[in-house]
Design a protein around this motif. Structure first.
Motif, PDB file in Angstrom:
ATOM      1  N   LEU A  58       0.835  -1.197   0.000  1.00 15.21           N
ATOM      2  CA  LEU A  58       0.000   0.000   0.000  1.00 15.21           C
ATOM      3  C   LEU A  58       0.871   1.249   0.000  1.00 15.21           C
ATOM      4  O   LEU A  58       2.023   1.210   0.424  1.00 15.21           O
ATOM      5  CB  LEU A  58      -0.886   0.044   1.258  1.00 15.21           C
ATOM      6  N   SER A  59       0.288   2.330  -0.449  1.00 17.86           N
ATOM      7  CA  SER A  59       0.950   3.630  -0.395  1.00 17.86           C
ATOM      8  C   SER A  59      -0.047   4.634   0.171  1.00 17.86           C
ATOM      9  O   SER A  59      -1.212   4.659  -0.234  1.00 17.86           O
ATOM     10  CB  SER A  59       1.386   4.061  -1.792  1.00 17.86           C
ATOM     11  N   HIS A  60       0.414   5.449   1.122  1.00 19.83           N
ATOM     12  CA  HIS A  60      -0.419   6.498   1.707  1.00 19.83           C
ATOM     13  C   HIS A  60       0.140   7.832   1.239  1.00 19.83           C
ATOM     14  O   HIS A  60       1.323   8.110   1.422  1.00 19.83           O
ATOM     15  CB  HIS A  60      -0.404   6.416   3.240  1.00 19.83           C
ATOM     16  N   ASN A  61      -0.697   8.644   0.619  1.00 17.10           N
ATOM     17  CA  ASN A  61      -0.263   9.929   0.103  1.00 17.10           C
ATOM     18  C   ASN A  61      -0.373  11.003   1.175  1.00 17.10           C
ATOM     19  O   ASN A  61      -1.440  11.195   1.758  1.00 17.10           O
ATOM     20  CB  ASN A  61      -1.105  10.336  -1.107  1.00 17.10           C
ATOM     21  N   PHE A  62       0.723  11.700   1.406  1.00 19.43           N
ATOM     22  CA  PHE A  62       0.775  12.791   2.375  1.00 19.43           C
ATOM     23  C   PHE A  62       1.444  13.989   1.728  1.00 19.43           C
ATOM     24  O   PHE A  62       1.945  13.915   0.608  1.00 19.43           O
ATOM     25  CB  PHE A  62       1.551  12.364   3.633  1.00 19.43           C
ATOM     26  N   TYR A  63       1.456  15.084   2.465  1.00 18.64           N
ATOM     27  CA  TYR A  63       2.074  16.315   1.981  1.00 18.64           C
ATOM     28  C   TYR A  63       2.881  16.939   3.102  1.00 18.64           C
ATOM     29  O   TYR A  63       2.475  16.909   4.263  1.00 18.64           O
ATOM     30  CB  TYR A  63       0.999  17.316   1.518  1.00 18.64           C
TER      31      TYR A  63
END
Length: 163
Positions: free
Chosen positions: A84-89
């Motif tokens: 999985l990949s979690h997108n953050f900023y």
């Protein structure tokens, strides 16, 4: 939180924190990758402060709506174990000189309590305190209410005093 994610090579609870400013935008890549520790927990929060301040898309949307000077760099939290990949900023939040001249300090320079000057803080919605040892972002009441309506996780609000 006990079951929150953990990053390889970083202690996101007690580890050192790095704050980036908007003027450092060219020093950072447009995107970066961090890897989750194997078996490191399942709960993904909407905001982290270590190793850098990282926010979810929901928080980014609110910050961007209220504070036009914030620059955002994408960061991917990669979970190799679950693919999985979690997108953050990473928000590059501006520093603001809004502390009251009446702030009392401890001998090491930390504020005994944060007191804002209402004239200088007017119109500031998401910011770090300039000339302060605190490295937690401050938000206006409007931003806090907007975040609460979106039911974000991982953020604790503390009221600060305004003269």
């Amino acid at each position: 939180m006990r079951d929150t994610i953990r990053l390889e090579g970083f202690d996101i609870i007690h580890g050192p924190r790095r704050v980036f400013r908007p003027e450092e935008r060219d020093r950072l890549n447009e995107a970066a990758f961090l890897y989750l520790q194997k078996g490191g927990g399942e709960t993904v929060l909407d905001m982290y402060q270590s190793p850098v301040t990282m926010v979810s898309a929901k928080v980014r949307q609110v910050f961007a709506a209220y504070e036009k000077e914030i620059v955002f760099k994408r960061i991917y939290l990669i979970d190799r174990e679950n693919k999985l990949s979690h997108n953050f900023y990473i928000p590059l939040i501006p520093m603001r000189d809004v502390l009251s001249s009446h702030v009392e300090r401890w001998p090491d320079g930390r504020e005994k309590r944060v007191v804002l000057d209402p004239r200088r803080a007017a119109g500031c919605h998401v910011f770090y305190l300039d000339n302060s040892m605190t490295r937690r972002p401050l938000v206006s009441l409007d931003v806090a209410e907007s975040l609460l309506r979106r039911e974000i996780g991982g953020v604790v609000f503390e009221e600060v005093e305004v003269e």
